[in-house]
Write a protein that holds these residues in place. Structure first.
Motif, PDB file in Angstrom:
ATOM      1  N   THR A  35      -9.775 -17.635   6.649  1.00 53.88           N
ATOM      2  CA  THR A  35      -9.202 -16.492   5.940  1.00 53.88           C
ATOM      3  C   THR A  35      -8.369 -15.659   6.898  1.00 53.88           C
ATOM      4  O   THR A  35      -8.669 -15.585   8.084  1.00 53.88           O
ATOM      5  CB  THR A  35     -10.284 -15.577   5.338  1.00 53.88           C
ATOM      6  N   GLU A  70      -2.767 -13.673   8.864  1.00 58.27           N
ATOM      7  CA  GLU A  70      -2.060 -14.107  10.074  1.00 58.27           C
ATOM      8  C   GLU A  70      -2.243 -15.594  10.354  1.00 58.27           C
ATOM      9  O   GLU A  70      -1.563 -16.165  11.190  1.00 58.27           O
ATOM     10  CB  GLU A  70      -2.548 -13.286  11.279  1.00 58.27           C
ATOM     11  N   ILE A  71      -3.197 -16.220   9.640  1.00 58.50           N
ATOM     12  CA  ILE A  71      -3.567 -17.593   9.989  1.00 58.50           C
ATOM     13  C   ILE A  71      -2.593 -18.591   9.356  1.00 58.50           C
ATOM     14  O   ILE A  71      -2.323 -18.541   8.158  1.00 58.50           O
ATOM     15  CB  ILE A  71      -5.007 -17.906   9.523  1.00 58.50           C
ATOM     16  N   VAL A 117      -1.172 -16.606  13.914  1.00 56.82           N
ATOM     17  CA  VAL A 117      -2.229 -17.240  14.706  1.00 56.82           C
ATOM     18  C   VAL A 117      -2.489 -18.615  14.107  1.00 56.82           C
ATOM     19  O   VAL A 117      -2.625 -18.744  12.890  1.00 56.82           O
ATOM     20  CB  VAL A 117      -3.535 -16.398  14.666  1.00 56.82           C
ATOM     21  N   ARG A 118      -2.539 -19.627  14.933  1.00 53.55           N
ATOM     22  CA  ARG A 118      -2.811 -20.973  14.414  1.00 53.55           C
ATOM     23  C   ARG A 118      -4.282 -21.105  14.043  1.00 53.55           C
ATOM     24  O   ARG A 118      -5.158 -20.589  14.743  1.00 53.55           O
ATOM     25  CB  ARG A 118      -2.431 -22.026  15.454  1.00 53.55           C
ATOM     26  N   ASP A 119      -4.515 -21.795  12.939  1.00 52.82           N
ATOM     27  CA  ASP A 119      -5.886 -21.959  12.447  1.00 52.82           C
ATOM     28  C   ASP A 119      -6.644 -22.907  13.365  1.00 52.82           C
ATOM     29  O   ASP A 119      -6.386 -24.109  13.391  1.00 52.82           O
ATOM     30  CB  ASP A 119      -5.855 -22.535  11.024  1.00 52.82           C
ATOM     31  N   CYS A 120      -7.541 -22.330  14.099  1.00 51.02           N
ATOM     32  CA  CYS A 120      -8.335 -23.134  15.022  1.00 51.02           C
ATOM     33  C   CYS A 120      -9.706 -23.404  14.404  1.00 51.02           C
ATOM     34  O   CYS A 120     -10.316 -24.435  14.620  1.00 51.02           O
ATOM     35  CB  CYS A 120      -8.441 -22.340  16.322  1.00 51.02           C
ATOM     36  N   SER A 142     -14.445 -18.411   7.739  1.00 52.00           N
ATOM     37  CA  SER A 142     -14.362 -17.694   9.007  1.00 52.00           C
ATOM     38  C   SER A 142     -13.338 -16.588   8.864  1.00 52.00           C
ATOM     39  O   SER A 142     -12.375 -16.720   8.120  1.00 52.00           O
ATOM     40  CB  SER A 142     -14.006 -18.644  10.143  1.00 52.00           C
ATOM     41  N   GLY A 143     -13.579 -15.494   9.574  1.00 51.83           N
ATOM     42  CA  GLY A 143     -12.688 -14.330   9.546  1.00 51.83           C
ATOM     43  C   GLY A 143     -13.072 -13.388   8.423  1.00 51.83           C
ATOM     44  O   GLY A 143     -13.827 -13.737   7.509  1.00 51.83           O
ATOM     45  N   GLY A 144     -12.530 -12.156   8.527  1.00 52.88           N
ATOM     46  CA  GLY A 144     -12.705 -11.205   7.428  1.00 52.88           C
ATOM     47  C   GLY A 144     -14.090 -10.620   7.288  1.00 52.88           C
ATOM     48  O   GLY A 144     -14.458 -10.183   6.200  1.00 52.88           O
ATOM     49  N   VAL A 145     -14.887 -10.635   8.358  1.00 53.43           N
ATOM     50  CA  VAL A 145     -16.213 -10.015   8.241  1.00 53.43           C
ATOM     51  C   VAL A 145     -16.395  -8.873   9.237  1.00 53.43           C
ATOM     52  O   VAL A 145     -17.488  -8.371   9.413  1.00 53.43           O
ATOM     53  CB  VAL A 145     -17.373 -11.034   8.415  1.00 53.43           C
ATOM     54  N   SER A 146     -15.287  -8.463   9.890  1.00 56.57           N
ATOM     55  CA  SER A 146     -15.430  -7.339  10.826  1.00 56.57           C
ATOM     56  C   SER A 146     -15.291  -6.023  10.051  1.00 56.57           C
ATOM     57  O   SER A 146     -15.557  -5.985   8.862  1.00 56.57           O
ATOM     58  CB  SER A 146     -14.378  -7.437  11.929  1.00 56.57           C
ATOM     59  N   ASP A 193     -11.050  -6.755   5.790  1.00 54.83           N
ATOM     60  CA  ASP A 193     -12.183  -7.663   5.921  1.00 54.83           C
ATOM     61  C   ASP A 193     -12.912  -7.705   4.593  1.00 54.83           C
ATOM     62  O   ASP A 193     -13.762  -6.872   4.283  1.00 54.83           O
ATOM     63  CB  ASP A 193     -13.072  -7.226   7.090  1.00 54.83           C
ATOM     64  N   GLY A 232     -14.253 -14.391  12.793  1.00 52.13           N
ATOM     65  CA  GLY A 232     -12.972 -15.075  12.935  1.00 52.13           C
ATOM     66  C   GLY A 232     -12.715 -15.639  14.313  1.00 52.13           C
ATOM     67  O   GLY A 232     -12.032 -16.652  14.458  1.00 52.13           O
ATOM     68  N   ASN A 233     -13.268 -15.003  15.328  1.00 49.19           N
ATOM     69  CA  ASN A 233     -12.997 -15.518  16.666  1.00 49.19           C
ATOM     70  C   ASN A 233     -13.554 -16.924  16.793  1.00 49.19           C
ATOM     71  O   ASN A 233     -14.713 -17.168  16.459  1.00 49.19           O
ATOM     72  CB  ASN A 233     -13.617 -14.600  17.717  1.00 49.19           C
ATOM     73  N   PRO A 234     -12.711 -17.846  17.261  1.00 52.04           N
ATOM     74  CA  PRO A 234     -13.108 -19.255  17.244  1.00 52.04           C
ATOM     75  C   PRO A 234     -14.442 -19.541  17.908  1.00 52.04           C
ATOM     76  O   PRO A 234     -15.250 -20.286  17.360  1.00 52.04           O
ATOM     77  CB  PRO A 234     -11.961 -19.933  17.981  1.00 52.04           C
TER      78      PRO A 234
END
Ligand code: AMP
Ligand code: MG
Length: 672
Positions: free
Chosen positions: A431, A434-435, A449-452, A498-502, A507, A558-560
């Motif tokens: 999510t 920017e991804i 940001v590339r989806d890692c 992943s992402g969107g929980v901060s 978020d 979100g952080n890989p």
């Protein structure tokens, strides 16, 4: 300030005879009163049978009088049964048709069940009253009403004669805001990103449908995204749990494993048996020779077995009849071949010499047995000596390994199918606005940001033997996220996002799970590094047959690095538990630190490390370097997570501590 009036007409021949059989009336009244923003008063509820004239008389009694209600809803009689006649009764009464409302209601129920299309609703206006026909099932009726409820006040004002220029001052945005809706409700379109990953035989997905829960959860803790950044929580309202507490909740709320019948083949690897398996055949199924040699009749009473014997027949390891062996004869026999009837034992070829051969020299005629005291049953595998018929060969709870022993056992006794626990199918979603796809050509624009996470989590889940569906990338828009998750739950058992929980205003995972999907967030914060905002929730869904149950969603940070670490720490145990695998999660080992490790004063840390079995027989651990949660390089080559407790001190080199083994243990011993 209830200023809008509604009347409810229950159309049901059964309920008209016995009103206690009706439950729709109360449910619909409830929806108006509890979800209608305090604007509604239910002024009348009546029940009539499936009779066109009765329906029409009741409705016109309401609409054509002085005190006409703003809305009339009917429930029942909209199907295809012979007596279903509500639409036929209502249509001629309408002065204006409202196909948009019909469309909205159908779309909303279609998102829940394809049977929505079996309803024939009509909607429109008679005089100043809006009339809607809802289906008869209490649930269907409620979902339909919920899908349009927020729009009704505006329609009522117009139908009642309010000046539409005044009403529309401020534009659609203002209308939507007043109604508390984001965009066209009940509008579900599938999105482009999702497509199926591979799927293999014997693991049918349950095509479950999400239940529409327009009613917000009782006490959502999450932000109301419509309030914007100024009115969001400025610190997380979710209690900070310890890792152990979080894992306990996962254990509690992971659904029990489902049992399915699966084919015995390679796809069974990694599955856990849900039954004790009994051998229905003996192995071997016949008395077989263990060696290459000669089947003989062992002399009784300790007489000598030596002598020269004619080779009367041959038994190769091939199906078919073998003539009976008579006293004074022998049979040439190969390893695994059946013993001829009458024979008692086998003498190894090494214990014999050729005495005479046929004239052309191609066959043995007579062979001398050199062995002196051959006993009965020598060099023979008796029937059932490897596997006894009716014995239990594998137990419920045992896992079918890739090593092959379990599959080998099943195959050897001719088992074609077994009962196993169904492995959950997993959907993986990234999510963030920017991804972008990791493989997109060209340079990044500012902010991209590339989806890692998606490729990484998908590979980790597949690596652990799970079927994975790629759910793509969802934008940071509540509605898009909601749709993606709903669609996802139709295809998979567990969703990992992943992402969107901060703590940012974009978020949206927690609010979407709680407010749009009616899910329950079991935890939304864990005291750990990395991975603090890890979120675990269950969402109510139902399958094609209407059965209700809960599905699990993990919303990882979100952080890989955080995403991968929390996948292994939290998601994997849940997937294992759902597959019947025990113990669940990564195996724990004890390691010896190869250098100093400074502890984090507040949070337990799961430090990425390489662990190696040294020549000293000790498992050594060393850090993979900088541990910042965005540095995915800290995971390269890592095969373990060292479990560092929170604390003020520094652990010295040589300290012994627990670690979770993620990959293969490295070894300093050479195999070759
Ligand atoms: P968020 O939790 O959405 O605020 O994301 C936290 C950080 O992780 C941000 O720097 C995101 O850009 C980054 N991030 C989120 N999702 C991904 C992803 N799929 N791949 C790489 N980085 C991501
Ligand atoms: Mg984000």
């Amino acid at each position: 300030m209830s200023n809008l009036k509604t009347a409810i007409l229950i159309v049901s021949t059964t309920a008209s005879k016995d009103p206690s059989t009706d439950s729709s009336g109360g449910i619909l009244k409830d929806v108006f009163e509890r979800e209608g923003g305090g604007q509604w008063e239910v002024v009348d509820i009546r029940i009539v049978g499936d009779e066109v004239l009765d329906i029409q008389r009741t409705i016109t009694g309401w609409t054509d009088g002085a005190e006409s209600p703003n809305v009339i809803i009917t429930t029942g009689g909209t199907g295809f049964a012979v007596h279903d006649s509500t639409p036929e009764a209502v249509t001629p009464l309408l002065h204006k048709q409202a196909p948009g409302l019909v469309h909205g209601m159908l779309a909303a129920s279609l998102a829940v069940t394809p049977f929505a299309l079996m309803s024939r609703p009509v909607a429109g206006v008679r005089h100043k009253t809006i009339i809607l026909t809802l289906p008869g099932s209490p649930k269907g009726a409620r979902e339909n009403l919920q899908s349009i409820l927020k729009l009704l006040p505006h329609a009522c004002l117009q139908a009642a004669g309010a000046d539409s220029r005044t009403l529309h001052a401020g534009g659609v945005k203002k209308l939507e805001k007043d109604a508390g809706v984001g965009a066209t409700p009940g509008h579900f379109h599938s999105h482009a990103h999702s497509h199926h990953g591979h799927s293999h035989g014997g693991h049918n997905h349950e095509h479950a449908m999400p239940i529409r829960h327009t009613a917000p959860a009782e006490n959502p803790k999450s932000n109301d995204p419509s309030l914007g950044p100024t009115r969001r929580n400025r610190s997380s309202p979710y209690p900070m749990l310890s890792v152990d507490e979080a894992i306990k909740l996962i254990k509690e709320h992971t659904p029990a494993p489902k049992i399915v019948t699966a084919k015995v083949d390679g796809t069974l690897v990694g599955c856990v048996l849900a039954e004790d398996v009994t051998a229905t055949e003996a192995v071997p199924a016949y008395r077989a020779s263990i060696v290459d040699g000669y089947a003989v009749i062992a002399p009784e009473d300790g007489g000598s077995s030596k002598g020269v014997f004619p080779v009367a027949s041959i038994s190769h390891a091939t199906p078919g009849e073998i003539p009976e062996l008579k006293p004074g004869q022998i049979t040439r026999i190969t390893t695994g071949a059946p013993l001829p009837p009458g024979a008692t034992s086998v003498v190894m070829v090494e214990d014999t010499v050729l005495k005479t051969m046929t004239d052309d020299g191609s066959e043995e005629k007579e062979v001398e047995i050199l062995a002196e005291d051959v006993k009965s049953a020598e060099n023979i595998r008796e029937i059932g000596s490897d596997i006894k018929k009716d014995s239990v060969i594998l137990r419920k709870g045992e896992e079918i390994s890739a090593i092959g022993g379990e599959l080998g056992l099943l195959a050897s006794v001719g088992r074609a199918k077994v009962m196993v626990y169904k492995k959950p199918v997993i959907g993986v979603l990234s999510t963030g606005d920017e991804i972008i796809e990791h493989s997109r050509d060209g340079e990044l624009r500012l902010g991209e940001v590339r989806d890692c996470n998606r490729p990484t989590i998908m590979s980790a889940a597949r690596g652990w033997g799970f079927e994975v569906v790629d759910l793509g990338i969802a934008r940071d828009k509540s509605r898009h996220l909601e749709e993606t998750l709903r669609n996802g739950f139709r295809k998979v058992d567990v969703i990992i996002t992943s992402g969107g929980v901060s703590m940012g205003e974009l978020d949206l995972l927690k609010p979407t799970i709680e407010r749009s999907l009616g899910g329950t967030i079991h935890f939304g914060r864990v005291s750990m590094k990395p991975g603090k905002p890890t979120t675990f929730a269950t969402v109510p869904v139902k399958n094609n047959t209407g059965e209700r149950f809960e599905k699990v969603i993990f919303s990882l940070p979100g952080n890989p690095v955080s995403a991968i670490v929390t996948f292994h720490l939290f998601v994997l145990p849940s997937l294992h538990q759902a597959s019947g695998i025990a113990p669940a999660g990564l195996p724990k080992i004890q390691v010896t630190l190869d250098h100093e490790f400074r502890l984090d004063p507040q949070r337990a840390e799961y430090h990425r490390a390489i662990v190696t079995l040294g020549r000293d027989g000790v498992i050594h651990a060393s850090s993979t370097g900088g541990q910042r949660s965005s540095r995915v390089g800290s995971l390269k080559s890592a095969n373990a997570l060292i479990c560092l407790p929170a604390g003020k001190e520094t652990l010295s080199k040589g300290s012994k501590i627990e670690a979770l083994l993620m990959g293969k243990l490295k070894s300093e011993f050479d195999t070759l």
